[in-house]
Design a protein around this motif. Structure first.
Motif, PDB file in Angstrom:
ATOM      1  N   ASP A  25       0.832  -1.014   0.049  1.00 59.56           N
ATOM      2  CA  ASP A  25      -0.096   0.030  -0.027  1.00 59.56           C
ATOM      3  C   ASP A  25       0.846   1.235   0.105  1.00 59.56           C
ATOM      4  O   ASP A  25       1.926   1.042   0.498  1.00 59.56           O
ATOM      5  N   PHE A  26       0.556   2.316  -0.482  1.00 67.21           N
ATOM      6  CA  PHE A  26       1.144   3.351  -0.681  1.00 67.21           C
ATOM      7  C   PHE A  26       0.423   4.766  -0.706  1.00 67.21           C
ATOM      8  O   PHE A  26      -0.812   4.846  -0.825  1.00 67.21           O
ATOM      9  N   VAL A  27       0.839   5.823  -0.027  1.00 69.65           N
ATOM     10  CA  VAL A  27       0.203   7.217  -0.062  1.00 69.65           C
ATOM     11  C   VAL A  27       1.393   8.133  -0.901  1.00 69.65           C
ATOM     12  O   VAL A  27       2.249   8.274  -0.399  1.00 69.65           O
ATOM     13  N   ASP A  28       0.853   8.799  -2.217  1.00 72.57           N
ATOM     14  CA  ASP A  28       1.469   9.735  -2.475  1.00 72.57           C
ATOM     15  C   ASP A  28       1.023  11.046  -1.730  1.00 72.57           C
ATOM     16  O   ASP A  28       0.038  11.694  -1.972  1.00 72.57           O
ATOM     17  N   VAL A  29       2.100  11.421  -0.961  1.00 70.46           N
ATOM     18  CA  VAL A  29       1.653  12.444   0.052  1.00 70.46           C
ATOM     19  C   VAL A  29       1.161  13.784  -0.632  1.00 70.46           C
ATOM     20  O   VAL A  29       0.816  14.573  -0.367  1.00 70.46           O
ATOM     21  N   ASP A  30       2.107  13.927  -1.854  1.00 69.17           N
ATOM     22  CA  ASP A  30       2.141  15.173  -2.523  1.00 69.17           C
ATOM     23  C   ASP A  30       0.793  15.553  -3.128  1.00 69.17           C
ATOM     24  O   ASP A  30       0.368  16.603  -3.352  1.00 69.17           O
ATOM     25  N   LEU A  31      -0.046  14.577  -3.201  1.00 68.84           N
ATOM     26  CA  LEU A  31      -1.368  14.524  -3.957  1.00 68.84           C
ATOM     27  C   LEU A  31      -2.333  14.795  -2.795  1.00 68.84           C
ATOM     28  O   LEU A  31      -3.693  14.990  -3.399  1.00 68.84           O
ATOM     29  N   LEU A  32      -2.051  14.758  -1.470  1.00 72.05           N
ATOM     30  CA  LEU A  32      -3.096  15.140  -0.725  1.00 72.05           C
ATOM     31  C   LEU A  32      -3.106  16.561  -0.185  1.00 72.05           C
ATOM     32  O   LEU A  32      -2.392  17.532  -0.685  1.00 72.05           O
ATOM     33  N   ASP A  33      -4.220  17.093   0.406  1.00 72.79           N
ATOM     34  CA  ASP A  33      -4.509  18.442   0.833  1.00 72.79           C
ATOM     35  C   ASP A  33      -5.020  18.586   2.191  1.00 72.79           C
ATOM     36  O   ASP A  33      -5.474  17.657   2.932  1.00 72.79           O
ATOM     37  N   GLY A  34      -4.686  19.745   2.555  1.00 73.06           N
ATOM     38  CA  GLY A  34      -5.237  20.257   3.974  1.00 73.06           C
ATOM     39  C   GLY A  34      -4.935  19.084   5.182  1.00 73.06           C
ATOM     40  O   GLY A  34      -3.768  18.894   5.349  1.00 73.06           O
ATOM     41  N   GLU A  35      -5.941  19.128   5.784  1.00 71.52           N
ATOM     42  CA  GLU A  35      -5.768  18.136   7.276  1.00 71.52           C
ATOM     43  C   GLU A  35      -5.593  16.708   6.897  1.00 71.52           C
ATOM     44  O   GLU A  35      -4.437  16.203   7.635  1.00 71.52           O
ATOM     45  N   GLU A  36      -5.829  16.193   5.886  1.00 72.67           N
ATOM     46  CA  GLU A  36      -5.322  14.886   5.461  1.00 72.67           C
ATOM     47  C   GLU A  36      -3.892  14.896   5.231  1.00 72.67           C
ATOM     48  O   GLU A  36      -3.325  13.984   5.566  1.00 72.67           O
ATOM     49  N   ARG A  37      -3.405  15.751   4.517  1.00 78.45           N
ATOM     50  CA  ARG A  37      -1.905  15.908   4.254  1.00 78.45           C
ATOM     51  C   ARG A  37      -1.331  16.134   5.482  1.00 78.45           C
ATOM     52  O   ARG A  37       0.004  15.420   5.710  1.00 78.45           O
ATOM     53  N   ALA A  38      -1.515  17.094   6.292  1.00 75.67           N
ATOM     54  CA  ALA A  38      -0.980  17.243   7.476  1.00 75.67           C
ATOM     55  C   ALA A  38      -0.979  16.000   8.447  1.00 75.67           C
ATOM     56  O   ALA A  38       0.087  15.563   9.182  1.00 75.67           O
ATOM     57  N   ALA A  39      -2.145  15.270   8.488  1.00 78.74           N
ATOM     58  CA  ALA A  39      -2.148  14.076   9.314  1.00 78.74           C
ATOM     59  C   ALA A  39      -1.173  12.939   8.957  1.00 78.74           C
ATOM     60  O   ALA A  39      -0.467  12.350   9.659  1.00 78.74           O
ATOM     61  N   ILE A  40      -0.989  12.795   7.375  1.00 77.67           N
ATOM     62  CA  ILE A  40      -0.121  11.806   7.136  1.00 77.67           C
ATOM     63  C   ILE A  40       1.342  12.109   7.309  1.00 77.67           C
ATOM     64  O   ILE A  40       2.099  11.212   7.518  1.00 77.67           O
ATOM     65  N   GLU A  42       2.529  13.846   9.921  1.00 80.32           N
ATOM     66  CA  GLU A  42       2.690  13.402  11.208  1.00 80.32           C
ATOM     67  C   GLU A  42       2.980  12.059  11.351  1.00 80.32           C
ATOM     68  O   GLU A  42       3.677  11.725  11.985  1.00 80.32           O
ATOM     69  N   ASP A  43       2.308  11.023  10.561  1.00 85.58           N
ATOM     70  CA  ASP A  43       2.511   9.622  10.595  1.00 85.58           C
ATOM     71  C   ASP A  43       3.959   9.549  10.116  1.00 85.58           C
ATOM     72  O   ASP A  43       4.515   8.424  10.789  1.00 85.58           O
ATOM     73  N   VAL A  44       4.200   9.953   9.099  1.00 83.82           N
ATOM     74  CA  VAL A  44       5.606   9.922   8.459  1.00 83.82           C
ATOM     75  C   VAL A  44       6.707  10.125   9.513  1.00 83.82           C
ATOM     76  O   VAL A  44       7.484   9.515   9.552  1.00 83.82           O
ATOM     77  N   LYS A  45       6.582  11.494  10.129  1.00 89.09           N
ATOM     78  CA  LYS A  45       7.642  11.818  11.088  1.00 89.09           C
ATOM     79  C   LYS A  45       7.911  10.506  12.254  1.00 89.09           C
ATOM     80  O   LYS A  45       8.827  10.493  12.750  1.00 89.09           O
ATOM     81  N   LYS A  46       6.630   9.914  12.417  1.00 92.00           N
ATOM     82  CA  LYS A  46       6.811   8.895  13.589  1.00 92.00           C
ATOM     83  C   LYS A  46       7.933   7.922  13.254  1.00 92.00           C
ATOM     84  O   LYS A  46       8.542   7.288  14.015  1.00 92.00           O
ATOM     85  N   ASN A  48       9.937   8.364  10.376  1.00 90.76           N
ATOM     86  CA  ASN A  48      11.318   9.163   9.846  1.00 90.76           C
ATOM     87  C   ASN A  48      11.106  10.583  10.129  1.00 90.76           C
ATOM     88  O   ASN A  48      10.608  11.486   9.294  1.00 90.76           O
ATOM     89  N   PRO A  49      11.837  11.010  11.348  1.00 85.86           N
ATOM     90  CA  PRO A  49      11.644  12.351  11.602  1.00 85.86           C
ATOM     91  C   PRO A  49      12.059  13.379  10.698  1.00 85.86           C
ATOM     92  O   PRO A  49      11.722  14.628  10.661  1.00 85.86           O
ATOM     93  N   ARG A  50      12.905  13.037   9.682  1.00 88.70           N
ATOM     94  CA  ARG A  50      13.197  13.977   8.754  1.00 88.70           C
ATOM     95  C   ARG A  50      12.238  14.207   7.604  1.00 88.70           C
ATOM     96  O   ARG A  50      12.423  15.114   6.863  1.00 88.70           O
ATOM     97  N   CYS A  51      11.200  13.200   7.611  1.00 84.28           N
ATOM     98  CA  CYS A  51      10.192  13.142   6.587  1.00 84.28           C
ATOM     99  C   CYS A  51      10.533  13.404   5.240  1.00 84.28           C
ATOM    100  O   CYS A  51      10.065  14.138   4.589  1.00 84.28           O
ATOM    101  N   SER A  52      11.387  12.456   4.921  1.00 83.71           N
ATOM    102  CA  SER A  52      11.994  12.346   3.428  1.00 83.71           C
ATOM    103  C   SER A  52      11.224  11.304   2.914  1.00 83.71           C
ATOM    104  O   SER A  52      10.673  10.356   3.564  1.00 83.71           O
ATOM    105  N   PHE A  53      11.475  11.209   1.588  1.00 83.12           N
ATOM    106  CA  PHE A  53      10.519   9.968   0.711  1.00 83.12           C
ATOM    107  C   PHE A  53      11.510   9.430  -0.192  1.00 83.12           C
ATOM    108  O   PHE A  53      12.698   9.881  -0.657  1.00 83.12           O
ATOM    109  N   PRO A  54      11.337   7.980  -0.522  1.00 85.98           N
ATOM    110  CA  PRO A  54      10.210   7.202   0.114  1.00 85.98           C
ATOM    111  C   PRO A  54      10.610   7.035   1.673  1.00 85.98           C
ATOM    112  O   PRO A  54      11.750   6.894   2.015  1.00 85.98           O
ATOM    113  N   THR A  55       9.708   6.513   2.286  1.00 88.67           N
ATOM    114  CA  THR A  55       9.722   5.989   3.629  1.00 88.67           C
ATOM    115  C   THR A  55       8.979   4.828   3.507  1.00 88.67           C
ATOM    116  O   THR A  55       7.622   4.664   3.248  1.00 88.67           O
TER     117      THR A  55
END
Length: 77
Positions: A25-40, A42-46, A48-55
């Motif tokens: 399963d994957f999520v293309d984070v750049d295609l998300l907007d608003g609160e959904e993007r912000a929530a995802i 935050e998940d990535v940072k758990k 990968n604190p640098r929040c780099s891609f792919p994770t």
């Protein structure tokens, strides 16, 4: 897998997983907007604190970036 739709490394990993017939399963984070993007993000940072891609999360293993050997090892390939 957290990815970006325009990232060449993300595309390469998706191709690798498909060729190895691994369901993922994957999520293309750049295609998300608003609160959904912000929530995802935050998940990535758990994972990968640098929040780099792919994770990539495989069980308890987190692989950041295109590291084919680490991905194959985590998948038991």
């Amino acid at each position: 897998m957290y990815s970006l739709s325009t990232c060449s490394h993300c595309k390469a990993i998706k191709k690798l997983l498909t060729e190895c017939t691994v369901h993922y399963d994957f999520v293309d984070v750049d295609l998300l907007d608003g609160e959904e993007r912000a929530a995802i993000l935050e998940d990535v940072k758990k994972f990968n604190p640098r929040c780099s891609f792919p994770t990539i999360i495989i069980g308890n293993t987190v692989v950041v970036g295109y590291k084919e050997n680490e991905i194959r090892e985590a998948l038991g390939l």
